[in-house]
Design an enzyme around this catalytic site. Structure first.
Site, PDB file in Angstrom:
ATOM      1  N   VAL A   1      42.295  44.682  42.212  1.00  0.00           N
ATOM      2  CA  VAL A   1      42.499  43.846  41.031  1.00  0.00           C
ATOM      3  C   VAL A   1      41.387  44.258  40.072  1.00  0.00           C
ATOM      4  O   VAL A   1      40.230  43.907  40.256  1.00  0.00           O
ATOM      5  CB  VAL A   1      42.424  42.347  41.362  1.00  0.00           C
TER       6      VAL A   1
ATOM      7  N   LYS B   1      41.812  38.849  47.400  1.00  0.00           N
ATOM      8  CA  LYS B   1      40.986  39.610  46.463  1.00  0.00           C
ATOM      9  C   LYS B   1      39.547  39.407  46.891  1.00  0.00           C
ATOM     10  O   LYS B   1      39.021  38.294  46.828  1.00  0.00           O
ATOM     11  CB  LYS B   1      41.208  39.142  45.026  1.00  0.00           C
TER      12      LYS B   1
ATOM     13  N   THR C   1      38.567  37.040  33.960  1.00  0.00           N
ATOM     14  CA  THR C   1      38.589  37.977  32.838  1.00  0.00           C
ATOM     15  C   THR C   1      39.427  37.444  31.692  1.00  0.00           C
ATOM     16  O   THR C   1      39.210  37.802  30.527  1.00  0.00           O
ATOM     17  CB  THR C   1      39.104  39.354  33.304  1.00  0.00           C
TER      18      THR C   1
ATOM     19  N   TYR D   1      40.978  34.365  46.448  1.00  0.00           N
ATOM     20  CA  TYR D   1      39.993  35.151  45.694  1.00  0.00           C
ATOM     21  C   TYR D   1      38.591  34.726  46.068  1.00  0.00           C
ATOM     22  O   TYR D   1      38.161  33.615  45.745  1.00  0.00           O
ATOM     23  CB  TYR D   1      40.266  34.940  44.203  1.00  0.00           C
TER      24      TYR D   1
END
Length: 296
Positions: free
Chosen positions: A208, A166, A49, A137
């Protein structure tokens, strides 16, 4: 070890840009303040992001240092130091630790499609290069490779400082298996706003989030209601935010989010290529969405 050492609401922070494509440092400060004031416990810096594929090594380091200083202990800072280059990830992770971050997030290596053994060795190598807590992740939709439950379980049992995951596969059955078999004390975070309540119900400790940039208080309220046993209230908030989940990903992220934040006067809408700004129809849709949902 505290299973929620990073809190329950983590935000994958955008990287504000100027119209010339440089990092907009005053707006970085504005975003950090906005997130802290709206319930964020930890800030993930230079993740997807944050447009990490277009950030230079030096820009990432500057973001880590700046974010640590600006947060000032009010929120923890997790540095996105993972990549598809193990040696480069080791170097950036070591430098992030020197910058004073509270932890690092390592994404599944993208594009080069390693085997499960390659994934294991990659994460083990990077994690063992630092004393910081490591968040692994898994996001097969972007990396094209899924980090299997077996590999994740192996990592949590064999690499002590891998303390959180995540999880963004959306595979709830595999998530249940992971919750059952991981090392005790390893926290699992949802990486998908739209599946937060299902993830929590299976054993995740938080999220998250991307949407917490614009609905942080609502998401924090949703999480708190869930853990207080107010499941119906929590679910009602989740359902009410469905249009927001969809709107923030109507085109390549983080363009919709940055435009939404520009309407809220938090930052400008500027993104770096190959991401492009919203077209007029998309902007009109976002304006209507925020107005309808009374997000101000």
């Amino acid at each position: 070890m505290d299973v929620v050492q990073f809190g329950r609401l983590l935000t994958a922070m955008i990287t504000p840009m100027t119209d010339r494509g440089a990092i907009d440092w005053p707006r970085v400060d504005s975003v950090i303040e906005h997130l802290i004031q709206n319930g964020t416990d930890s800030i993930v810096v230079a993740g997807t992001t944050g447009e990490s594929p277009t950030l230079s090594h030096q820009e990432k380091l500057e973001l880590f240092r700046h974010s640590v200083q600006r947060a000032g202990g009010r929120a923890k800072v997790i540095a996105g130091t993972g990549s598809n280059n193990t040696a480069a990830s080791v170097q950036l992770t070591r430098e992030a630790e020197e910058a004073g971050v509270d932890g690092v997030m390592l994404v599944v290596p993208y594009y080069n499609k390693p085997t499960q053994e390659g994934l294991y060795q990659h994460f083990k190598t990077v994690a063992e290069s630092t004393s910081l807590p490591v968040m692994v992740y898994n996001i097969p939709g972007r990396s094209s490779v899924n980090l299997s439950v077996d590999t994740l379980v192996r990592l949590t049992h064999e690499v002590e400082n891998i303390t959180s995951i995540k999880e963004s596969s959306g595979d709830l059955v595999s998530l249940m298996d992971l919750v059952e078999r991981k090392r005790d004390g390893v926290a699992i975070y949802s990486g998908m706003d739209e599946l937060l309540i299902p993830y929590l119900s299976i054993g995740s400790v938080g999220i998250v989030s991307v949407a917490s940039h614009v609905a942080g208080r609502e998401i924090k309220e949703m999480i708190e209601a869930f853990f207080a046993g107010e499941v119906e209230k929590s679910g009602a908030i989740q359902r009410r935010l469905i249009p927001l989940w969809r709107g923030l990903f109507m085109t390549a992220s983080p363009a919709p989010l940055k435009y939404a934040l520009s309407l809220l006067d938090v930052c400008e809408e500027h993104v770096r290529l190959p991401i492009v700004p919203l077209n007029q129809a998309e902007k009109t849709h976002m304006q209507t969405l925020l107005h309808t949902m009374q997000i101000t």
